[in-house]
Design an enzyme around this catalytic site. Structure first.
Site, PDB file in Angstrom:
ATOM      1  N   LYS A   1      -7.700  -6.449 -10.692  1.00 49.34           N
ATOM      2  CA  LYS A   1      -6.498  -7.263 -10.497  1.00 49.34           C
ATOM      3  C   LYS A   1      -6.733  -8.677 -10.993  1.00 49.34           C
ATOM      4  CE  LYS A   1      -4.302  -5.020  -6.631  1.00 49.34           C
ATOM      5  NZ  LYS A   1      -5.055  -4.428  -5.538  1.00 49.34           N
TER       6      LYS A   1
ATOM      7  N   GLU B   1     -13.186   6.015  -1.991  1.00 47.36           N
ATOM      8  CA  GLU B   1     -13.624   4.951  -1.060  1.00 47.36           C
ATOM      9  C   GLU B   1     -12.695   4.821   0.143  1.00 47.36           C
ATOM     10  OE1 GLU B   1     -12.609   0.923  -1.366  1.00 47.36           O
ATOM     11  OE2 GLU B   1     -11.911   1.067  -3.439  1.00 47.36           O
TER      12      GLU B   1
HETATM   13  N1  PSU Z   1      -9.407  -4.509  -5.240  1.00 49.41           N
HETATM   14  C1  PSU Z   1      -8.257  -3.805  -5.125  1.00 49.41           C
HETATM   15  N2  PSU Z   1      -8.100  -2.983  -4.047  1.00 49.41           N
HETATM   16  C2  PSU Z   1      -9.082  -2.843  -3.094  1.00 49.41           C
HETATM   17  C3  PSU Z   1     -10.291  -3.585  -3.247  1.00 49.41           C
HETATM   18  C4  PSU Z   1     -10.411  -4.393  -4.328  1.00 49.41           C
HETATM   19  O1  PSU Z   1      -7.392  -3.904  -5.958  1.00 49.41           O
HETATM   20  O2  PSU Z   1      -8.889  -2.117  -2.118  1.00 49.41           O
HETATM   21  C5  PSU Z   1     -11.389  -3.413  -2.244  1.00 49.41           C
HETATM   22  C6  PSU Z   1     -12.412  -2.392  -2.760  1.00 49.41           C
HETATM   23  O3  PSU Z   1     -12.931  -1.678  -1.657  1.00 49.41           O
HETATM   24  C7  PSU Z   1     -13.492  -3.271  -3.348  1.00 49.41           C
HETATM   25  C8  PSU Z   1     -13.477  -4.422  -2.368  1.00 49.41           C
HETATM   26  O4  PSU Z   1     -14.753  -2.671  -3.435  1.00 49.41           O
HETATM   27  O5  PSU Z   1     -12.104  -4.636  -2.071  1.00 49.41           O
HETATM   28  C9  PSU Z   1     -14.131  -5.669  -2.948  1.00 49.41           C
HETATM   29  O6  PSU Z   1     -14.275  -6.616  -1.953  1.00 49.41           O
HETATM   30  P1  PSU Z   1     -15.148  -7.917  -2.255  1.00 49.41           P
HETATM   31  O7  PSU Z   1     -14.383  -8.646  -3.344  1.00 49.41           O
HETATM   32  O8  PSU Z   1     -15.177  -8.674  -0.970  1.00 49.41           O
HETATM   33  O9  PSU Z   1     -16.484  -7.449  -2.731  1.00 49.41           O
END
Ligand code: PSU
Ligand code: MN
Length: 304
Positions: A160, A25
């Site tokens: 996390k 990603e």
């Molecule tokens: N959690 C992490 N590192 C990240 C992300 C999440 O530990 O880089 C990023 C990923 O790209 C994930 C996104 O898909 O954040 C999720 O964002 P949201 O919670 O806004 O859907």
């Protein structure tokens, strides 16, 4: 839809003959780590995939094209521009593509583009999930819905503790997403190998991961599979220290009224600030570890 897709020559060639390919990603590059460590890490992760016998396909949106397989210059561009690049989840794709704009893809969007390209295995660091306090904010990542509908195996280091891990597992159960622990019965919590929550199944080999994914798809169940691979022992962090930083970050985000798509990037950056460079080192190592497992699993899937 294929008109929107642009594969790199290496990715295209590998997919054509059925060689193993691993999707990666790009929100982790633009929003997940600071420059220049983000670019260095993205290139190291690609190399780790190659060393383990697969072709890396880093995914993003550039000038409205859904790209799988980037050049080093494209990775540098995403890393250097960081949060100035739009964080693109499922709901962002229509307008970005119609405008010919750029976007860094989250887990959800990377799954969409990987599936479109014909890539079955995807490695990342952590996924989005159900945020703490979601019972009032309704902040639940689109990553979870995507896992429920798009047939891609996502290999991560768990989620996390900025999230509510218990509610995240409940949501995945409702959506019918198998949560696998690689070599563990316990859901890893990204920086630490344990969380106090159990996974659905423990699997110990790439071959068995491949067999489970194949069975899921051949039965027509659809949807994805979540593989949680604990951070290597030597890089794991002290849970008391990391959890204190996470609690502080969550409290700060509430005080500042951070919401919507800003929440996750804010929390990630704040945890990093509060823990100095240590959490960044851990983050880099666990992504490399996931990339290697993904490459071996993609190879097992290709060997049928
Ligand atoms: N959690 C992490 N590192 C990240 C992300 C999440 O530990 O880089 C990023 C990923 O790209 C994930 C996104 O898909 O954040 C999720 O964002 P949201 O919670 O806004 O859907
Ligand atoms: Mn959200």
């Amino acid at each position: 839809m294929k008109d929107y897709l642009e594969l790199s020559p290496a990715v295209k060639a590998a997919l054509l003959v059925g060689d193993p390919v691993v999707a990666l990603e790009s929100t982790i590059i633009s929003h997940g780590m600071p420059y220049p460590q983000n670019v260095e890490t993205a290139l190291r992760v690609e190399e780790a995939v190659r060393q383990a016998g697969a072709v890396p396909a880093t995914i993003c949106v550039i000038k409205g094209k859904l790209k799988a397989g980037l050049t080093a210059d494209e990775i540098e561009y995403l890393g250097k521009n960081g949060p100035a690049v739009t964080k693109a989840s499922r709901r962002d794709l229509p307008v970005l593509v119609a405008r010919g704009a750029d976007g860094a893809t989250t887990v959800a969007t990377t799954m969409i583009i990987a599936h479109l390209a014909g890539i079955q295995v995807f490695a990342t660091g952590g996924i989005g999930g159900v945020h703490r306090g979601a019972e009032t904010t309704m902040d639940i990542s689109a990553d979870l819905e995507e896992l429920g509908r798009t047939p891609v195996m996502v290999i991560c280091a768990g989620a996390k503790a900025i999230l509510d891990l218990g509610l995240t597992l409940e949501y995945l159960e409702t959506k019918g997403v198998p949560v696998i622990g690689y070599g563990t019965e316990e859901l890893p919590a990204f920086y630490t190998r344990t969380s106090g929550f159990r996974v659905d199944y423990r699997i110990d080999t790439p071959e068995e991961l491949a067999a489970a994914f194949r069975a899921q798809q051949e039965m027509g169940l659809g949807g994805g599979m979540l593989v949680t691979n604990p951070i290597p022992e030597e890089y794991s962090m002290d849970p008391v220290r990391i959890n204190a930083a996470i609690d502080q970050a969550v409290a700060d985000s509430r005080r500042l009224g951070i919401h919507g798509k800003e929440t996750t990037p804010y929390l990630l950056a704040r945890v990093k600030e509060l823990t100095g460079g240590d959490s960044l080192d851990a983050n880099i190592q666990l992504v490399l570890n996931n990339a290697r497992l993904a490459a071996r699993t993609a190879a097992a899937l290709a060997r049928r």
